[in-house]
Design an enzyme around this catalytic site. Structure first.
Site, short mmCIF file in Angstrom:
data_model
loop_
_atom_site.label_atom_id
_atom_site.label_comp_id
_atom_site.label_asym_id
_atom_site.label_seq_id
_atom_site.Cartn_x
_atom_site.Cartn_y
_atom_site.Cartn_z
N GLY A 12 12.26 31.71 3.69
CA GLY A 12 12.37 32.83 2.42
C GLY A 12 10.90 31.76 2.06
O GLY A 12 9.81 30.88 2.99
N ASP A 13 10.53 32.68 1.23
CA ASP A 13 8.86 32.27 0.49
C ASP A 13 7.38 32.32 2.02
O ASP A 13 6.43 31.90 2.06
CB ASP A 13 8.90 31.04 -0.24
CG ASP A 13 9.88 30.98 -1.26
OD1 ASP A 13 9.76 31.81 -1.60
OD2 ASP A 13 10.29 29.47 -1.16
N GLU A 14 7.79 33.64 2.63
CA GLU A 14 6.73 33.76 3.22
C GLU A 14 5.83 34.53 3.32
O GLU A 14 4.85 35.16 4.04
CB GLU A 14 7.22 34.60 5.06
CG GLU A 14 8.61 33.53 5.80
CD GLU A 14 9.85 33.57 5.19
OE1 GLU A 14 10.22 34.88 3.70
OE2 GLU A 14 11.26 33.69 5.53
N LYS A 16 6.73 37.76 1.59
CA LYS A 16 6.78 38.75 1.84
C LYS A 16 6.64 39.97 0.79
O LYS A 16 6.15 40.61 1.19
CB LYS A 16 8.74 38.87 1.77
CG LYS A 16 8.77 38.03 2.73
CD LYS A 16 10.68 37.69 2.83
CE LYS A 16 11.31 37.72 1.77
NZ LYS A 16 10.90 35.52 1.92
N LYS A 18 3.96 39.77 -1.26
CA LYS A 18 2.13 40.34 -0.30
C LYS A 18 2.29 41.04 0.27
O LYS A 18 1.70 42.38 0.23
CB LYS A 18 1.29 39.01 -0.40
CG LYS A 18 -0.13 39.21 0.52
CD LYS A 18 -0.54 38.91 0.19
CE LYS A 18 -1.95 39.97 0.89
NZ LYS A 18 -2.85 38.70 1.83
N ALA A 41 15.12 34.70 -5.41
CA ALA A 41 14.38 35.19 -5.13
C ALA A 41 13.28 35.32 -5.57
O ALA A 41 13.23 35.38 -6.74
CB ALA A 41 14.06 36.73 -4.12
N GLY A 42 11.82 34.87 -5.33
CA GLY A 42 10.48 35.01 -6.51
C GLY A 42 9.76 35.57 -5.79
O GLY A 42 9.09 35.14 -4.80
N HIS A 43 9.08 36.42 -5.71
CA HIS A 43 7.53 37.00 -5.08
C HIS A 43 6.82 37.48 -5.52
O HIS A 43 6.54 38.07 -6.62
CB HIS A 43 8.50 38.67 -4.39
CG HIS A 43 9.67 38.47 -3.32
ND1 HIS A 43 10.64 39.85 -3.03
CD2 HIS A 43 9.99 37.58 -2.92
CE1 HIS A 43 11.33 39.19 -2.50
NE2 HIS A 43 11.58 38.02 -2.25
N THR A 44 5.37 37.01 -4.73
CA THR A 44 4.30 36.45 -6.13
C THR A 44 3.64 38.09 -5.26
O THR A 44 2.81 37.96 -4.43
CB THR A 44 3.55 35.32 -6.02
OG1 THR A 44 5.06 34.56 -6.31
CG2 THR A 44 2.65 35.10 -6.39
N THR A 125 19.76 27.73 -5.75
CA THR A 125 18.53 27.93 -6.99
C THR A 125 19.33 28.54 -8.08
O THR A 125 18.90 28.11 -9.29
CB THR A 125 17.66 29.46 -6.93
OG1 THR A 125 18.87 30.29 -7.26
CG2 THR A 125 17.10 29.52 -6.28
N GLN A 214 14.28 36.56 0.60
CA GLN A 214 15.04 34.90 1.66
C GLN A 214 13.95 35.61 3.21
O GLN A 214 13.44 35.73 3.47
CB GLN A 214 16.19 34.76 1.60
CG GLN A 214 16.72 34.31 0.29
CD GLN A 214 16.83 35.36 -0.50
OE1 GLN A 214 17.60 36.37 -0.33
NE2 GLN A 214 16.59 35.25 -2.48
N ARG A 293 8.32 22.54 -2.25
CA ARG A 293 8.82 23.36 -1.21
C ARG A 293 8.67 22.40 -0.08
O ARG A 293 7.69 21.38 -0.09
CB ARG A 293 8.19 24.83 -0.67
CG ARG A 293 8.31 25.96 -1.85
CD ARG A 293 8.10 26.78 -1.33
NE ARG A 293 8.11 27.63 -2.17
CZ ARG A 293 7.56 28.76 -2.81
NH1 ARG A 293 5.44 29.15 -1.72
NH2 ARG A 293 7.27 29.50 -3.70
N VAL A 407 -5.02 36.12 4.78
CA VAL A 407 -5.74 34.64 4.14
C VAL A 407 -6.15 34.71 2.97
O VAL A 407 -7.56 34.14 2.73
CB VAL A 407 -7.21 34.48 5.34
CG1 VAL A 407 -6.92 35.16 6.46
CG2 VAL A 407 -8.17 35.83 4.51
#
Ligand code: GDP
Ligand code: IMO
Ligand code: MG
Length: 423
Positions: A12-14, A16, A18, A41-44, A125, A214, A293, A407
């Protein structure tokens, strides 16, 4: 109709969120469907100098595409409402499948109380995800469509609330009590509001993004059970959870190193100052819970496994900038298990007792975010030679092209090496 699945290849937190945002910009994309998970999930997504954090809403929303919360997900309506309010006019294209299961207050109590009782904790969580999926499988779940009809919701709660009160109080020693009437009123009100977002099942002709949450190693069947989530973040979950019959391409999103929140095996974990530096540079603190993390080097045997179980056709490599400034970088290329070399996991349980064997590569110089942004505009060949070589090593190892290189957090800090239709 074409479908492109975007799935996490690690824990998770790769990034996704973005990557989905970047892909959604393509004219071919007509919709995004979130297929699994909930507000664990948390997507930034970052653009225009602003940072948006989503839990339930698909990241395709920012490019004005039809954005569906698919039936494979679980939703906390209160959290969803807050997200909708925060997005304002941007939430106009949001839809929710009426078959989505609702995270109820008792699911959250069950999650938290069960974790507290366990000697070997999962490190969930605490959002009620596991108990909600358990009730779905047990056929006593409440679906969004049931919130639309106050009468039937009330009847269902007349059965469920005494049952849940009894379990919470007697099995878990909870000293509270659920109030059926208050819950019925609150959830019927959510239903009234969410009815206006109900998805009628129509997707226009074009490409649909199946938006993962995830990562592969958190899959309930193919991950490091029991240290997993309660759904399928992998390709099977993408199809079952969206209702799409097939995926024409699968984009595997991977970070340039590895992170994990919560408990469970992590062969390349760095518990030293190198790890602390990576956590700092990469701002590796959970989007949902704020927990630091765990961080470690890139893990090729694990990524080969994730590529295989997902049928990954293209890679999106993120946070390459975070590794900058390291004199040398380690990459786990094989595992040693009791003298036997493992090149690729055959199952995620293989990570237990695995000793990574590292290859050491030369690092690249530290650059400011402005410099990275500028390099991204120039293209892949403008990146530091050692960073390019790192990308090529990943491509060689996984035998899958790195189609996207990220990047920086901003949507512009991205190099698209292949257009969407070539993924
Ligand atoms: P997700 O759960 O897979 O969508 O990922 P998260 O949003 O939880 O975590 C990824 C974090 O990294 C977010 O804070 C992003 O803004 C940030 N991010 C995304 N891509 C990059 C990148 O290439 N470089 C850096 N430095 N940060 C990134
Ligand atoms: P995104 O979509 C990272 C982890 C939790 C815990 C385990 C089980 O942002 O990549 P759960 O609450 O699902 O029962 O917790 O799974 N976990 C995640 N870790 N990113 C996520 O989502 C996660 N969703 C769940 O930390 O170890
Ligand atoms: Mg996340």
């Amino acid at each position: 109709m074409k479908a492109v699945a975007v799935v996490g290849m690690q824990f998770g937190d790769e990034a996704k969120g973005k990557i989905v945002d970047v892909l959604s910009n393509s004219r071919d994309v007509v919709a995004g469907i979130r297929f699994a998970g909930g507000n664990n999930a948390g997507h930034t997504v970052v653009f225009g100098g602003k940072e948006y954090k989503l839990h339930h809403i698909p990241s395709s929303i920012f490019h004005g595409k039809l954005s569906v919360i698919g039936h494979g997900t679980v939703v906390n309506p209160g959290v969803l409402l807050d997200e909708i309010r925060q997005l304002g006019a941007l939430a106009e294209n949001l839809r929710i499948s009426p078959n989505v299961h609702v995270i109820m207050p008792y699911h959250i109590h069950e999650d938290v109380l069960l974790e507290a009782k366990k000697s070997s904790k999962v490190g969930t969580t605490g959002r009620g995800i596991g108990p909600c999926y358990a009730d779905k499988a047990n056929r006593i779940g409440i679906r969004i469509r049931e919130l639309f009809d106050g009468e039937s919701l009330n009847r269902k709660l007349e059965f469920l609330i005494p049952l849940k009160n009894s379990t919470l109080q007697h099995a878990y020693g909870w000293d509270g009590a659920l109030d059926k009437d208050a819950i019925a009123m609150e959830y019927a009100a959510y239903g009234k509001f969410l009815k206006t977002y109900a998805f009628d099942g129509t997707v226009p002709e074009g490409t649909v993004l199946l938006e993962g949450a995830q990562g592969a190693l958190l899959d309930i069947d193919m991950g490091t059970y029991p240290f997993v989530t309660s759904s399928h973040p992998t390709i099977g979950g993408a199809l079952a959870g969206s209702g799409m019959p097939k995926a024409d391409a699968v984009v595997g999103v991977m970070k340039a190193y590895t992170t994990r929140v919560g408990e469970g095996p992590f062969p390349t974990e760095l518990t030293n100052e190198v790890g602390a530096k990576l956590r700092q540079e990469g701002r590796e603190f959970g989007t949902t819970t704020g927990r630091p993390r765990r961080v470690g080097w890139l893990d090729i045997p694990m990524l080969k496994y994730a590529a295989r179980v997902n049928g990954v056709t293209a890679l999106a490599l993120t946070k390459l900038d975070v590794l900058a400034g390291m004199p040398e970088i380690k990459i786990a290329v094989v595992y040693d298990r009791a003298g036997i070399q493992i090149n690729a996991l055959s199952h995620a349980t293989d990570v237990a007792d695995a000793t990574p064997v590292y290859e050491i590569v030369k690092g690249w110089k530290a650059l400011s975010q402005e410099q990275w942004n500028a390099l991204a505009q120039e293209g892949f060949a403008a990146l530091p030679e050692e960073a390019q070589e790192y990308v090529r090593l990943i491509e060689r190892s996984l035998a899958v092209p790195v189609a996207i290189v990220s990047v920086g957090a901003d949507r512009n800090a991205t190099i698209l090496r292949k257009p969407l239709h070539e993924l």
